[in-house]
Design an enzyme around this catalytic site. Structure first.
Site, PDB file in Angstrom:
ATOM      1  N   GLU A 206     -32.461 -15.872 -34.810  1.00  0.00           N
ATOM      2  CA  GLU A 206     -32.070 -14.659 -35.541  1.00  0.00           C
ATOM      3  C   GLU A 206     -31.946 -13.505 -34.567  1.00  0.00           C
ATOM      4  O   GLU A 206     -32.796 -13.316 -33.702  1.00  0.00           O
ATOM      5  CB  GLU A 206     -33.092 -14.267 -36.620  1.00  0.00           C
ATOM      6  CG  GLU A 206     -33.134 -15.152 -37.834  1.00  0.00           C
ATOM      7  CD  GLU A 206     -34.147 -14.674 -38.871  1.00  0.00           C
ATOM      8  OE1 GLU A 206     -34.430 -13.450 -38.912  1.00  0.00           O
ATOM      9  OE2 GLU A 206     -34.665 -15.511 -39.626  1.00  0.00           O
TER      10      GLU A 206
ATOM     11  N   TYR B 250     -35.571  -8.792 -32.726  1.00  0.00           N
ATOM     12  CA  TYR B 250     -34.883  -7.628 -33.279  1.00  0.00           C
ATOM     13  C   TYR B 250     -35.200  -6.339 -32.515  1.00  0.00           C
ATOM     14  O   TYR B 250     -34.291  -5.627 -32.111  1.00  0.00           O
ATOM     15  CB  TYR B 250     -35.270  -7.433 -34.753  1.00  0.00           C
ATOM     16  CG  TYR B 250     -34.698  -8.468 -35.689  1.00  0.00           C
ATOM     17  CD1 TYR B 250     -33.437  -8.307 -36.261  1.00  0.00           C
ATOM     18  CD2 TYR B 250     -35.405  -9.613 -36.019  1.00  0.00           C
ATOM     19  CE1 TYR B 250     -32.897  -9.250 -37.128  1.00  0.00           C
ATOM     20  CE2 TYR B 250     -34.880 -10.574 -36.875  1.00  0.00           C
ATOM     21  CZ  TYR B 250     -33.624 -10.383 -37.427  1.00  0.00           C
ATOM     22  OH  TYR B 250     -33.097 -11.326 -38.274  1.00  0.00           O
TER      23      TYR B 250
END
Length: 547
Positions: free
Chosen positions: A430, A359
């Site tokens: 992710e 992220y």
């Protein structure tokens, strides 16, 4: 609602088309758009020039979710996040949110399938709720066949739509009964219980599931759950947070991580010895970040190295070498458990692939040692992590409050794992961006153009990692399929490509602008100027071509 929604989407497409034309006419030629090599800014206005065809034909593009965040509590036993969010409601989110109902995907899972089919994805990463399959935590205490049937129907529905299931066995929602009985991963008893649970899953679903993930983000539960007390189960030293019901932030994180690693390796060994005939693959998921020196000093560069060893090496060194990194053994000392020779052999190479979640990027600078009474796993690295460098500059655009994203970090992380850990098979399990949440209407949530910038720029650098650095990446999963409960943030943020109305979770889940962008990206050559625009400022008005 649906009639008005369709009108709204059509209106937004027409408006977007007008904006795209104005941008081209007023500021640049079509072939002069921002390149993904730039740190900031980015623009991703044409998926006919950058789309899934820039990746290999067997590359899996998908979306991701997890059980506690979408299913709701109906039809399962309690887990530690139920206990945590009800014991400490303020820690569940600023809105006191929890996963009691959330998207109610236990009953509305067909709508999830509809959204995936609309997007055109070929992979879905989701998790089994341990307490939905074994409500009391142990196989010997009873199997919930309704839970088995729920996941079986979901898996069959995915396969019928040509969507590959990637199943996570443990995404932090340990049955509360096991936490109450022996404090969960603090006790080695968890290894056998996790093995029994996994054995049942392989037995019931292994004929259809060929990609298994043992544990999500090995770093998270030990640190946030046992060092900071900000996640379930909420243990930490009293000097860290007086609300913690018990704990020792200097020792428990290392014990929990140790037992997680052994539980993971035991389950991989089980799969390889008993279920190899099923023809699947299995591995863990790592949360990754990239770390940059806070300034140009030797101290900051050394702190950056230590940050990588404590954040990534803590788990990757045991998985590749059967022991913890030297710097951890040196700085943590006898608070760090040791693997015996049998455990080391079990751990080494205990994965067929690695799932990497990425992220954000942070800066690191040197941190003085803590006094003996204030030792914690969070500072043992002697590296302080910040979002701004010595000049007050972030590594890239804003991600969430106090953090920033750095798309080149995707390339750096992928290359780091290739060179340091033996060129593993990787799936990006992710990667996603949050926008403001709360009870906002679809007409407001639709305009998530920042998410388009985030996804496109990271995919650009992922492509570079594969094509230029030859990193063996075979899949990419956007977090997340739809809006859901976010751990520790409740419903104050939204990560979804699709909109969920939490006051009416049975309503259809409409795609936001980012969902329409991803849909177009996956359709190869669809010109997408009608829904795209860059949300970031142009650098000196100059644009360049994607390369």
């Amino acid at each position: 609602m649906q009639h008005n929604t369709y009108i709204y989407i059509l209106t937004m497409k027409l408006l977007g088309f007008a904006l795209a034309i104005l941008l081209v006419v007023a500021t640049c030629k079509p072939e002069e758009e921002i390149t993904c090599e730039e740190n900031v800014p980015f623009t991703c206005s044409q998926t006919d020039r950058f789309n899934k065809q820039d990746f290999e034909s067997d590359f899996i593009f998908g979306v991701a979710s997890s059980a506690y965040q979408i299913e709701g509590g109906r039809g399962r036993g309690l887990n530690v996040w139920d206990g945590f969010t009800h014991r400490y409601p303020e820690k569940g989110g600023a809105d006191l949110g929890n996963g009691d109902t959330t998207c109610d995907s236990y009953r509305t899972w067909q709508k999830d399938l509809d959204v995936m089919e609309e997007l055109g994805v070929k992979g879905y990463r989701f998790s089994f709720a341990w307490s939905r399959i074994l409500p009391k935590g142990k196989r010997s205490r009873g199997i919930n066949e309704d839970g088995i049937n729920y996941y079986s129907g979901l898996i069959d529905g995915l396969i019928a739509r040509n969507i590959t299931p990637f199943v996570t066995l443990f995404h932090w929602d340990l049955p509360q009964s096991l936490q109450d009985e022996y404090e969960g991963f603090l006790d080695r008893t968890i290894i056998d219980d996790f093995k029994d649970y996994a054995d049942l899953c392989f037995e019931r679903f292994g004929d259809r599931v060929k990609h298994w993930i043992t544990i999500n983000q090995l770093f998270t539960v030990p640190t946030r759950g046992y060092a900071l007390g900000t996640d379930a189960p909420g243990r930490c030293s009293q000097w860290v947070d007086k609300r913690c019901y018990g704990g020792d932030s200097s020792t428990e994180p290392y014990i929990v991580a140790h037992n997680q690693l052994l539980a993971h390796a035991t389950v991989v060994d089980l799969y390889r010895t008993r279920y190899k005939y099923q023809g699947g693959k299995i591995g863990p998921v790592m949360i990754t970040r990239w770390f940059l020196p806070y300034d140009d000093t030797l101290e900051s560069k050394q702190a950056t190295w230590r940050a990588k060893e404590f954040f990534l090496g803590w788990f990757m060194e045991p998985l590749t070498k059967g022991k913890y990194p030297y710097i951890m053994r040196k700085l943590v000392g006898n608070r760090l458990p040791k693997f015996n020779s049998t455990e080391a052999r079990l751990l080494k190479g205990s994965y067929d692939f690695l799932g990497l979640n990425y992220y954000v990027t942070q800066y690191a600078h040197a941190l003085d040692p803590s006094p003996p009474e204030k030792l914690t796993a969070m500072t043992d690295s002697l590296a302080n992590l910040t979002s701004l460098d010595a000049n007050g500059q972030p590594p890239g655009p804003p991600f969430s409050k106090g953090s920033y994203y750095h798309p080149r970090g995707m390339l750096n992380v992928m290359e780091h794992f290739k060179t340091k850990y033996g060129d593993p098979l990787i799936y990006v399990t992710e990667n996603g961006f949050s926008t403001s949440g709360g009870p906002i209407p679809f007409t407001e949530a639709f305009h998530d153009y920042n998410r388009i910038d985030y996804l496109c720029s990271h995919l650009c650098f992922l492509r570079k990692a594969i094509k230029e650095k030859r990193v063996n990446v075979k899949g990419y999963f956007v977090w997340s399929l739809g809006d859901n409960y976010e751990f520790c943030n409740g419903y104050t943020v939204r990560f979804g490509l699709s909109y969920v109305d939490f006051n009416n979770v049975t309503a259809d889940r409409d795609l936001k602008a980012s969902g329409l962008w991803y849909q177009s990206f996956l359709r190869d050559t669809t010109k997408n100027q009608d829904i795209l625009r860059s949300s970031l400022p142009f650098k000196n008005g100059d644009r360049k071509s994607l390369t």
